[in-house]
Design a protein around this motif. Structure first.
Motif: not given
Length: 304
Positions: A84-94, A203-219
């Motif tokens: 789907g387009l669910y990553r758009l949510e994360v892109l919007a946050a970033l 910056w914390r919000l941006g960091r959380a969004a980047v972690r999702i976009l690079v597919q890092a494991a959830p903290e």
């Protein structure tokens, strides 16, 4: 995965549930953004301009959140978009984080410039508009607070409203100081305080969004713990090629290869492994490849 599994029903439910509140906050803040911007130029207040700038990012951020939610609703219509387009949510946050950071940096630079020669500010109109802005932000704060706990997209809009709410309080303090003491430096001082407060949160919000976009494991999900839990499933001899990541807010996903022990039954092992991921880690969407015990590691290592 099992028959009838549908991950689309589990993604971004929080964002969809709170869409009406987003629309209400969007309309309210749009009106007061225009009011504050006009008043900022009329009164000469940098603090009020800073608050209007933050409110602009509130409006834009909520608009992007609404656009992302609408897109996710339509995503299932295209078979080429298998997630789907669910990553758009994360892109919007970033995008929100980047935009808000830019506004904060601009205000800080302008405030430093004004320290040398603070201009005269009309404290009366500045105070009235700041109070109205505070009331608008309090309403938006109440509308978005619940959803911010469940969706990174809503959290971005919520953080912007929190920053703007505190900014309105700061503008009120500055207006009272100017009116009562004539201390013109209160305006740039408050503008700096607003910028310094909001930047780390942004910056914390941006960091959380980047972690999702690079597919890092959830903290909150140690991959070693997931590995050990799958290894402990009866009938599993080995776990390899394990990946854990976040697709969008509220949806952690995993994939792994499980090597069977002895004559373990495939269906039983698969059901137990999926149950372990769901019950222990709240991973509802998992793709598990079952391999015969006679050929451990036969799939070969990944080389990406």
């Amino acid at each position: 995965m099992g028959a009838g599994h549908d991950h689309s029903a589990t993604i971004s439910n929080a964002a969809h549930r709170h869409r009406g509140r987003l629309w209400a906050a969007f309309g309210l803040l749009t009106v007061f953004m225009v009011v504050e911007a006009v008043a900022a130029f009329g009164t000469g207040s940098l603090a009020l301009l800073s608050d209007a700038g933050h409110m602009f990012t509130d409006v834009l951020g909520i608009g992007m959140a609404l656009a992302a939610i609408t897109a996710t609703q339509r995503a299932g219509r295209d078979p080429q978009r298998t997630f789907g387009l669910y990553r758009l949510e994360v892109l919007a946050a970033l995008a929100n984080a980047v935009l808000l950071s830019g506004v904060a940096v601009y205000v800080l630079i302008e405030a430093v410039r004004r320290f040398g020669e603070p201009p005269e500010v009309l404290a009366g109109p500045m105070l009235v508009v700041a109070v109205l802005g505070l009331l608008a932000n309090l309403v938006a704060f109440g509308l978005l607070r619940e959803g911010a706990k469940e969706s990174i997209n809503l959290r971005g809009a919520y953080l912007e409203v929190v920053g703007d709410l505190l900014g309105s309080l700061g503008v009120i303090v500055a207006a009272l100081l100017i009116a009562g003491t004539g201390w013109w430096w209160a305006d740039p001082v408050v503008a700096v305080a607003i910028g310094v407060f909001i930047l780390p949160r942004t910056w914390r919000l941006g960091r959380a969004a980047v972690r999702i976009l690079v597919q890092a494991a959830p903290e909150h999900l140690p991959v070693t713990a997931v590995h050990d839990r799958l290894t402990a499933v009866p009938g599993v001899a080995e776990v390899h090629d394990l990946h854990v990541w976040t697709l969008t807010s509220g949806m952690d996903v995993a994939s792994a290869h499980l090597t069977l022990a002895g004559d373990a039954e495939v269906g039983t092992v698969l059901a137990a492994a999926r149950g372990a991921l769901r019950d222990d880690f709240h991973i509802e969407h998992a793709t598990l490849q079952i391999e015969p015990g006679a050929s451990p590691g036969a799939c070969g290592p990944a080389h990406w």
